[in-house]
Design an enzyme around this catalytic site. Structure first.
Site, mmCIF file in Angstrom:
data_model
loop_
_atom_site.group_PDB
_atom_site.id
_atom_site.type_symbol
_atom_site.label_atom_id
_atom_site.label_comp_id
_atom_site.label_asym_id
_atom_site.label_seq_id
_atom_site.Cartn_x
_atom_site.Cartn_y
_atom_site.Cartn_z
ATOM 1 N N SER A 41 39.546 -31.149 9.844
ATOM 2 C CA SER A 41 39.359 -32.495 10.230
ATOM 3 C C SER A 41 40.856 -32.968 10.870
ATOM 4 O O SER A 41 41.492 -33.022 10.526
ATOM 5 C CB SER A 41 39.058 -33.429 8.789
ATOM 6 O OG SER A 41 37.818 -33.435 8.657
ATOM 7 N N HIS A 72 35.149 -33.469 14.374
ATOM 8 C CA HIS A 72 34.847 -32.021 14.490
ATOM 9 C C HIS A 72 34.309 -32.216 15.773
ATOM 10 O O HIS A 72 33.122 -32.372 15.997
ATOM 11 C CB HIS A 72 34.174 -31.718 13.352
ATOM 12 C CG HIS A 72 34.858 -31.653 12.151
ATOM 13 N ND1 HIS A 72 35.379 -30.365 11.617
ATOM 14 C CD2 HIS A 72 35.200 -32.602 11.514
ATOM 15 C CE1 HIS A 72 36.057 -30.618 10.451
ATOM 16 N NE2 HIS A 72 35.955 -31.832 10.318
ATOM 17 N N HIS A 94 29.933 -28.081 7.128
ATOM 18 C CA HIS A 94 30.291 -28.560 5.760
ATOM 19 C C HIS A 94 28.975 -28.686 5.156
ATOM 20 O O HIS A 94 27.805 -28.933 5.483
ATOM 21 C CB HIS A 94 30.916 -29.925 5.465
ATOM 22 C CG HIS A 94 32.186 -30.071 6.300
ATOM 23 N ND1 HIS A 94 32.157 -30.228 7.580
ATOM 24 C CD2 HIS A 94 33.407 -29.901 6.097
ATOM 25 C CE1 HIS A 94 33.406 -30.625 8.186
ATOM 26 N NE2 HIS A 94 34.249 -30.230 7.022
ATOM 27 N N TYR A 96 28.165 -30.405 2.570
ATOM 28 C CA TYR A 96 27.711 -31.782 2.452
ATOM 29 C C TYR A 96 26.918 -32.287 3.900
ATOM 30 O O TYR A 96 26.360 -33.600 3.605
ATOM 31 C CB TYR A 96 28.950 -32.856 2.289
ATOM 32 C CG TYR A 96 30.028 -32.989 3.235
ATOM 33 C CD1 TYR A 96 29.845 -33.744 4.392
ATOM 34 C CD2 TYR A 96 31.287 -32.402 3.165
ATOM 35 C CE1 TYR A 96 30.584 -34.057 5.407
ATOM 36 C CE2 TYR A 96 32.110 -32.711 4.210
ATOM 37 C CZ TYR A 96 31.885 -33.674 5.189
ATOM 38 O OH TYR A 96 32.863 -33.640 6.270
ATOM 39 N N GLU A 97 26.857 -31.559 4.881
ATOM 40 C CA GLU A 97 26.080 -32.008 6.025
ATOM 41 C C GLU A 97 24.559 -31.745 5.713
ATOM 42 O O GLU A 97 23.668 -31.914 6.629
ATOM 43 C CB GLU A 97 26.739 -31.379 7.367
ATOM 44 C CG GLU A 97 27.980 -32.034 7.704
ATOM 45 C CD GLU A 97 28.668 -31.312 8.869
ATOM 46 O OE1 GLU A 97 28.429 -31.434 10.068
ATOM 47 O OE2 GLU A 97 29.447 -30.429 8.591
ATOM 48 N N ALA A 124 41.929 -30.377 6.059
ATOM 49 C CA ALA A 124 42.413 -31.500 5.656
ATOM 50 C C ALA A 124 42.240 -31.538 4.464
ATOM 51 O O ALA A 124 41.115 -31.179 3.743
ATOM 52 C CB ALA A 124 41.898 -32.837 6.462
ATOM 53 N N MET A 226 37.028 -30.281 1.094
ATOM 54 C CA MET A 226 35.680 -29.932 1.309
ATOM 55 C C MET A 226 34.965 -28.696 2.028
ATOM 56 O O MET A 226 34.079 -28.901 2.499
ATOM 57 C CB MET A 226 34.765 -31.206 1.524
ATOM 58 C CG MET A 226 35.243 -32.459 0.681
ATOM 59 S SD MET A 226 34.660 -33.926 1.547
ATOM 60 C CE MET A 226 35.588 -35.158 0.615
ATOM 61 N N SER A 227 35.709 -27.925 2.206
ATOM 62 C CA SER A 227 35.504 -26.775 3.447
ATOM 63 C C SER A 227 36.454 -25.190 2.944
ATOM 64 O O SER A 227 36.750 -25.186 1.533
ATOM 65 C CB SER A 227 35.883 -27.209 4.638
ATOM 66 O OG SER A 227 37.276 -27.242 4.706
ATOM 67 N N ASN A 250 46.222 -37.212 2.750
ATOM 68 C CA ASN A 250 46.096 -38.465 1.784
ATOM 69 C C ASN A 250 46.575 -37.712 0.232
ATOM 70 O O ASN A 250 46.581 -36.684 0.054
ATOM 71 C CB ASN A 250 44.843 -38.855 1.851
ATOM 72 C CG ASN A 250 43.699 -38.115 1.403
ATOM 73 O OD1 ASN A 250 43.214 -37.279 2.081
ATOM 74 N ND2 ASN A 250 43.283 -38.241 0.368
ATOM 75 N N HIS A 264 38.229 -41.520 5.280
ATOM 76 C CA HIS A 264 38.012 -40.447 6.337
ATOM 77 C C HIS A 264 39.140 -40.846 7.427
ATOM 78 O O HIS A 264 39.819 -39.906 8.254
ATOM 79 C CB HIS A 264 36.887 -40.104 6.874
ATOM 80 C CG HIS A 264 36.502 -38.982 7.777
ATOM 81 N ND1 HIS A 264 37.014 -37.815 7.355
ATOM 82 C CD2 HIS A 264 36.210 -38.868 8.919
ATOM 83 C CE1 HIS A 264 36.773 -36.788 8.504
ATOM 84 N NE2 HIS A 264 36.191 -37.704 9.361
HETATM 85 O O1 LIG Z 1 36.773 -29.999 7.678
HETATM 86 P P1 LIG Z 1 37.876 -30.427 7.006
HETATM 87 O O2 LIG Z 1 37.735 -29.538 5.393
HETATM 88 O O3 LIG Z 1 39.211 -30.035 7.279
HETATM 89 O O4 LIG Z 1 37.763 -31.777 6.491
HETATM 90 C C1 LIG Z 1 37.991 -32.677 5.372
HETATM 91 C C2 LIG Z 1 36.969 -32.674 4.227
HETATM 92 C C3 LIG Z 1 36.116 -33.576 4.841
HETATM 93 O O5 LIG Z 1 35.193 -33.149 5.666
HETATM 94 C C4 LIG Z 1 36.917 -34.568 5.460
HETATM 95 C C5 LIG Z 1 37.204 -35.691 4.564
HETATM 96 O O6 LIG Z 1 37.993 -36.628 5.127
HETATM 97 O O7 LIG Z 1 38.212 -33.998 5.826
HETATM 98 N N1 GUN Z 2 37.794 -33.676 -1.483
HETATM 99 C C1 GUN Z 2 38.509 -33.929 -0.605
HETATM 100 N N2 GUN Z 2 38.792 -33.659 0.588
HETATM 101 C C2 GUN Z 2 39.445 -34.281 1.439
HETATM 102 N N3 GUN Z 2 40.020 -33.846 2.724
HETATM 103 C C3 GUN Z 2 40.884 -34.695 3.245
HETATM 104 N N4 GUN Z 2 41.348 -35.625 2.082
HETATM 105 C C4 GUN Z 2 40.350 -35.191 1.016
HETATM 106 C C5 GUN Z 2 40.533 -35.695 -0.391
HETATM 107 O O1 GUN Z 2 41.119 -36.466 -0.836
HETATM 108 N N5 GUN Z 2 39.532 -35.006 -1.168
#
Ligand SMILES: O=P(O)(O)O[C@@H]1C[C@H](O)[C@@H](CO)O1
Ligand code: GUN
Length: 293
Positions: A41, A72, A94, A96-97, A124, A226-227, A250, A264
């Site tokens: 991200s 993305h 992802h 979650y999509e 991220a 989340m990835s 964050n 986000h």
């Molecule tokens: O694709 P990543 O893992 O970098 O993205 C992170 C996880 C979620 O998709 C999103 C949350 O802000 O960022």
């Molecule tokens: N699960 C999760 N994924 C993230 N991606 C970017 N920040 C976060 C977060 O605080 N939690």
């Protein structure tokens, strides 16, 4: 391949589908990648720095999914980085999509069948370790696959030996040589904000509750995201070594009365802030990695 068969979810990726996608791309690009990179991200700017770029929108690539998340771009970019031929996912898929976990990793299989000998995943994440600051980078030493522990794993389903074994060891998921190289390069570049730690994968799309964050920390995780983990599993099944780099975008909230909440926009904003450093870092890694054979 995707979707449902006889009413049951069919997660299996067909080897022939991967080969068809490989053939489609090989016929349209002169680049023969040895290195595959996935941009997390807000980190897609890296793909724009490739030399001699040849880019394909995901929607035009057979069997690919489309990106639905801001930050993305949804392009597969071929080119040169650090003197090497590379392929870069400018945006990932992802769970979650709404995509089955095996489907989100088809692109990884394609990049490996195109010739990639190493996978760099970037992502991220939210910082759980109180020593980590927003903007820190973390080399992934290991992961905790929470969805995997409850039966969401890209290798579930019928198996095809041409992709690799069904029972994949993951004790060496993140190659030590590459982790050491990344740390060495960070030192040379004066990146004193590089950490090494553990990433815990949860499916998203919700950010964590306070108690979940406390639980993850108790489990030994330093960041959460989340990835990446499904991608790493598939790469390891196919015998490809992995380097994972996580950007702490964050801080995870671990007190019940905090007023701030994760969002986000902040994730993307931190990505923009660190984009140039990340690009320099990954380019140097690309330049210095060596492949056998
Ligand atoms: O694709 P990543 O893992 O970098 O993205 C992170 C996880 C979620 O998709 C999103 C949350 O802000 O960022
Ligand atoms: N699960 C999760 N994924 C993230 N991606 C970017 N920040 C976060 C977060 O605080 N939690």
């Amino acid at each position: 391949m995707n979707g449902y068969k006889n009413g049951y979810p069919c997660q299996t990726i067909k080897y022939e589908d991967v080969q068809n996608t490989v053939k489609y791309l090989r016929n349209r690009t002169t680049i023969r990648p040895v290195l595959a990179i996935i941009c997390g991200s807000g980190l897609g700017g890296l793909a724009n720095t490739l030399e001699d770029q040849e880019a394909f929108a995901y929607k035009d690539i057979p069997n690919f999914l489309v990106s639905t998340v801001p930050g993305h771009a949804g392009r597969l970019v071929f080119g040169r980085l650090g003197g090497k031929e590379v392929v870069c996912m400018q945006g990932r898929f992802h769970c979650y999509e709404g995509y089955p976990v095996a489907r989100i990793t088809l692109s990884v299989r394609v990049m490996i069948e195109l010739g990639a000998k190493m996978l760099i995943v970037t992502n991220a994440s939210g910082g759980l370790n109180s020593d980590y600051k927003v903007g820190d980078l973390m080399v992934m030493k290991d992961h905790i696959n929470l969805p995997g522990l409850t039966g969401i794993n890209p290798l579930i389903g019928s198996t095809d030996d041409r992709f690799g074994p069904r029972f994949v060891p993951l004790s060496d998921a993140y190659n030590k040589k590459y982790r050491d190289l990344a740390k060495e390069i960070a030192q040379e570049l004066g990146m004193d904000y590089l950490k090494e730690g553990i990433y815990v994968f949860q499916s998203g799309p919700c950010f964590e509750t306070v108690t979940e964050c406390c639980l993850f920390r108790m489990l030994g995780a330093d960041v959460t995201g989340m990835s990446s983990v499904p991608e790493v599993i598939v790469a390891r099944q196919m015998g490809v070594d992995v380097l994972g780099i996580s950007l702490v975008t964050n801080k995870c909230i671990r007190t019940y009365d905090a007023v701030e909440v994760a969002n986000h926009e902040e994730v993307l904003e931190t990505g923009r802030m660190r984009a140039k450093d990340m690009e320099r870092f990954v380019a140097k890694i690309a330049e210095r990695v060596e492949f056998k054979g």
